[in-house]
Scaffold this active site. Structure first.
Site, PDB file in Angstrom:
ATOM      1  N   CYS A  70     -19.412  89.035 -71.941  1.00  0.00           N
ATOM      2  CA  CYS A  70     -20.636  88.925 -71.140  1.00  0.00           C
ATOM      3  C   CYS A  70     -21.436  87.734 -71.647  1.00  0.00           C
ATOM      4  O   CYS A  70     -21.880  87.718 -72.797  1.00  0.00           O
ATOM      5  CB  CYS A  70     -21.457  90.208 -71.251  1.00  0.00           C
ATOM      6  SG  CYS A  70     -23.107  90.093 -70.534  1.00  0.00           S
ATOM      7  N   CYS A 177     -20.903  82.916 -66.265  1.00  0.00           N
ATOM      8  CA  CYS A 177     -20.980  84.379 -66.193  1.00  0.00           C
ATOM      9  C   CYS A 177     -19.572  84.846 -65.884  1.00  0.00           C
ATOM     10  O   CYS A 177     -18.896  84.262 -65.019  1.00  0.00           O
ATOM     11  CB  CYS A 177     -21.948  84.830 -65.103  1.00  0.00           C
ATOM     12  SG  CYS A 177     -21.894  86.605 -64.750  1.00  0.00           S
TER      13      CYS A 177
END
Length: 265
Positions: A70, A177
């Protein structure tokens, strides 16, 4: 080896797939904190608290290495995770930054990641003369998690996000991302073919492979062997269906509470 990795949802699948391609014959434990997605609009304190809870959970999973799949957590709370785990921790931002070759780089990321300028700072550390522009993309993760991936809607949103970067004549674009590689086809509709797309999971996977090879030289060469375990904090059935779709596996998915000590393992 037992490798742990986590994301807020399905974005980490893009990291998991890259890692499995390069590092088969290992066990992978994937935690999706679906109860609290998206991370990209949370405060730094919220992200640090989440990172503390997740890394504490992984301390009990007997893993040999940990992947921060993440980017938002990577940008805000990497130090929290490293301080809480006594095993090697591999991160996306540092891995990607160390491999940048282009002189003008764009970054698409969540608002929380962009706020930290983590990619800009990491890239300039390795290549000080690089021009870097970061673009927050708050709509992407919710749209991706709702399977709104190949629609005209997401292409329209992508067009708006990419215009400021294209005006700066970027040479490469970092998908900052782990959800964003899932919409590569939509991004390509907007980007000139000359702009190189960079998925940080590729550089991370090579770093992990080097680590595994240095520690385990006698493992099986059967590339069909992969041991996968999945855990979620909510929406078990929905996550299971997405894992079948994106990973082509029929996983056993367990529900876990990160706020309680009665953890599933």
């Amino acid at each position: 080896m037992r490798i742990g990795l986590f994301d807020s949802g399905i974005g980490g699948f893009t990291v998991l797939k890259k890692v499995i391609e390069l590092c088969p014959n290992n066990s992978f434990i994937y935690l999706a904190d679906t109860a609290r997605l998206p991370y990209g609009v949370k405060t730094n304190n919220e992200i640090k608290k989440i990172a503390e809870e997740i890394s504490s959970w992984f301390r009990y999973q007997n893993i040999d290495a940990f992947l921060v799949a993440c980017n938002t957590t990577n940008a805000i709370a990497l130090d929290v995770i490293k301080n809480n785990l006594d095993i090697p921790v591999f991160d996306l931002i540092g891995s990607a930054a160390s491999n940048i070759q282009e002189s003008r780089v764009g970054v698409l990321a969540t608002p929380s990641t962009v706020r930290t300028k983590a990619y800009t700072n990491a890239i300039l550390e390795f290549k000080p003369k690089t021009f870097v522009i970061e673009q927050p993309c708050p709509a992407f993760v919710p749209m991706i998690e709702m399977d709104n991936i190949n629609s005209d809607d997401i292409t329209d949103v992508a067009t708006g996000y990419l215009q400021p970067l294209l005006k700066q004549k970027i040479h490469s674009l970092i998908l900052g991302c782990s959800h964003y590689p899932l919409i590569t086809s939509s991004l390509r509709k907007v980007l000139p073919s000359s702009v190189k797309l960079i998925d940080p999971a590729e550089a991370l996977s090579f770093k992990l492979k080097f680590f595994i090879d240095s520690k385990t030289r006698n493992y099986s060469k059967n590339k069909n062997f992969v041991d996968l375990k999945f855990y979620v904090t909510s929406n078990l059935k929905n996550f299971s269906n997405k894992a079948k779709h994106w990973l082509d596996v029929f996983p056993e998915v367990n529900l876990v509470s990160l706020q309680k000590k009665g953890w599933v393992s």
